[in-house]
Design a protein around this motif. Structure first.
Motif, PDB file in Angstrom:
ATOM      1  N   THR A   9       0.863  -1.173   0.000  1.00 40.56           N
ATOM      2  CA  THR A   9       0.000   0.000   0.000  1.00 40.56           C
ATOM      3  C   THR A   9       0.904   1.229   0.000  1.00 40.56           C
ATOM      4  OG1 THR A   9      -1.730  -1.174   1.177  1.00 40.56           O
ATOM      5  CG2 THR A   9      -1.763   1.228   1.319  1.00 40.56           C
ATOM      6  N   ARG A  10       0.559   2.240  -0.814  1.00 38.44           N
ATOM      7  CA  ARG A  10       1.426   3.408  -0.920  1.00 38.44           C
ATOM      8  C   ARG A  10       0.645   4.666  -1.294  1.00 38.44           C
ATOM      9  NH1 ARG A  10       1.374   0.707  -5.512  1.00 38.44           N
ATOM     10  NH2 ARG A  10       1.560   1.771  -7.496  1.00 38.44           N
ATOM     11  N   PHE A  11       1.248   5.785  -0.985  1.00 34.99           N
ATOM     12  CA  PHE A  11       0.724   7.082  -1.404  1.00 34.99           C
ATOM     13  C   PHE A  11       0.761   7.148  -2.922  1.00 34.99           C
ATOM     14  CE2 PHE A  11       2.086  11.347  -2.812  1.00 34.99           C
ATOM     15  CZ  PHE A  11       0.910  12.051  -2.550  1.00 34.99           C
ATOM     16  N   SER A  54       6.837  11.972  -2.669  1.00 35.20           N
ATOM     17  CA  SER A  54       6.858  10.604  -2.149  1.00 35.20           C
ATOM     18  C   SER A  54       5.819  10.379  -1.057  1.00 35.20           C
ATOM     19  CB  SER A  54       8.254  10.265  -1.619  1.00 35.20           C
ATOM     20  OG  SER A  54       8.589  11.139  -0.562  1.00 35.20           O
ATOM     21  N   ASP A  55       5.232  11.469  -0.549  1.00 33.58           N
ATOM     22  CA  ASP A  55       4.230  11.323   0.506  1.00 33.58           C
ATOM     23  C   ASP A  55       3.250  12.485   0.463  1.00 33.58           C
ATOM     24  OD1 ASP A  55       5.291  13.548   2.195  1.00 33.58           O
ATOM     25  OD2 ASP A  55       6.999  12.204   2.398  1.00 33.58           O
ATOM     26  N   ALA A  56       2.112  12.277   1.099  1.00 34.54           N
ATOM     27  CA  ALA A  56       1.063  13.296   1.099  1.00 34.54           C
ATOM     28  C   ALA A  56       1.517  14.555   1.819  1.00 34.54           C
ATOM     29  CB  ALA A  56      -0.204  12.737   1.731  1.00 34.54           C
ATOM     30  N   GLN A  57       2.225  14.397   2.919  1.00 34.31           N
ATOM     31  CA  GLN A  57       2.669  15.545   3.720  1.00 34.31           C
ATOM     32  C   GLN A  57       3.439  16.553   2.871  1.00 34.31           C
ATOM     33  OE1 GLN A  57       2.314  16.154   7.309  1.00 34.31           O
ATOM     34  NE2 GLN A  57       3.019  18.142   6.623  1.00 34.31           N
ATOM     35  N   ILE A  88      -6.569  13.111  -1.418  1.00 34.76           N
ATOM     36  CA  ILE A  88      -5.355  12.329  -1.229  1.00 34.76           C
ATOM     37  C   ILE A  88      -5.596  10.912  -1.723  1.00 34.76           C
ATOM     38  CG2 ILE A  88      -3.703  11.464   0.471  1.00 34.76           C
ATOM     39  CD1 ILE A  88      -4.581  13.921   2.217  1.00 34.76           C
ATOM     40  N   VAL A  90      -4.522   7.013  -2.374  1.00 33.94           N
ATOM     41  CA  VAL A  90      -3.722   5.919  -1.824  1.00 33.94           C
ATOM     42  C   VAL A  90      -3.966   4.686  -2.688  1.00 33.94           C
ATOM     43  CG1 VAL A  90      -3.374   4.400   0.169  1.00 33.94           C
ATOM     44  CG2 VAL A  90      -3.830   6.838   0.520  1.00 33.94           C
ATOM     45  N   THR A  99      -1.147   0.436   6.966  1.00 34.73           N
ATOM     46  CA  THR A  99      -0.223   1.507   6.621  1.00 34.73           C
ATOM     47  C   THR A  99      -0.832   2.822   7.065  1.00 34.73           C
ATOM     48  OG1 THR A  99       0.497   0.278   4.669  1.00 34.73           O
ATOM     49  CG2 THR A  99       1.032   2.607   4.724  1.00 34.73           C
ATOM     50  N   GLU A 100      -0.031   3.667   7.671  1.00 37.03           N
ATOM     51  CA  GLU A 100      -0.502   4.970   8.113  1.00 37.03           C
ATOM     52  C   GLU A 100       0.112   6.067   7.249  1.00 37.03           C
ATOM     53  OE1 GLU A 100       0.406   5.355  12.259  1.00 37.03           O
ATOM     54  OE2 GLU A 100      -0.983   3.753  12.817  1.00 37.03           O
ATOM     55  N   PHE A 101      -0.683   7.074   6.964  1.00 35.68           N
ATOM     56  CA  PHE A 101      -0.238   8.238   6.212  1.00 35.68           C
ATOM     57  C   PHE A 101      -0.581   9.459   7.052  1.00 35.68           C
ATOM     58  CE2 PHE A 101      -1.307   4.897   3.209  1.00 35.68           C
ATOM     59  CZ  PHE A 101      -0.179   4.854   2.411  1.00 35.68           C
TER      60      PHE A 101
END
Length: 129
Positions: A9-11, A54-57, A88, A90, A99-101
């Motif tokens: 699972t990924r962003f 690479s990430d939502a943040q 967002i 995922v 998985t935490e985002f």
């Protein structure tokens, strides 16, 4: 080739959706190369920032900075939309079990300050990928 069903699972991405009676086309034009229009209608548009994250943040931080640094005319268009949503994305996989985002409190406050709602879209694994 391994199917996406075997992938983690990924962003995936963040889409930004704006809805308004006027100014949608002008706003997308004002963004210039900062954004990639994904879909456009007279009263709403969906776009992504023209960068890879690479990430939502980090994407959300770049988005809030882009909106905060708009010209006064473009910011007036943004502020005039009846709805501004960050969506967002995922991409679901079969591992790990969970998985935490995370999104920081500072980023949440910055999104609220520019009038954004937050939506999450989870895309199912696809054996074709």
């Amino acid at each position: 080739m391994r199917s996406e069903a075997d992938a983690p699972t990924r962003f995936a991405n963040v889409d930004i959706d704006v809805h308004g009676e006027t100014g949608v086309a002008e706003f997308i034009t004002a963004l210039g190369r900062k954004a990639i229009p994904m879909y456009r209608e007279p009263t709403w548009a969906s776009f992504e920032l023209n960068d890879t994250f690479s990430d939502a943040q980090s994407c959300l931080d770049a988005l809030t900075a882009a909106i905060e640094n708009l010209s006064p005319e473009a910011r007036s268009l943004w502020d005039g939309f009846r709805r501004r949503t960050v969506n967002i994305g995922v991409r679901a996989g079969t591992r790990p079990h969970s998985t935490e985002f995370g999104i920081s409190q500072t980023t949440m406050a910055a999104l609220a300050a520019i009038g954004c709602e937050i939506t999450f879209t989870v895309y199912a694994p696809s054996a074709a990928d």
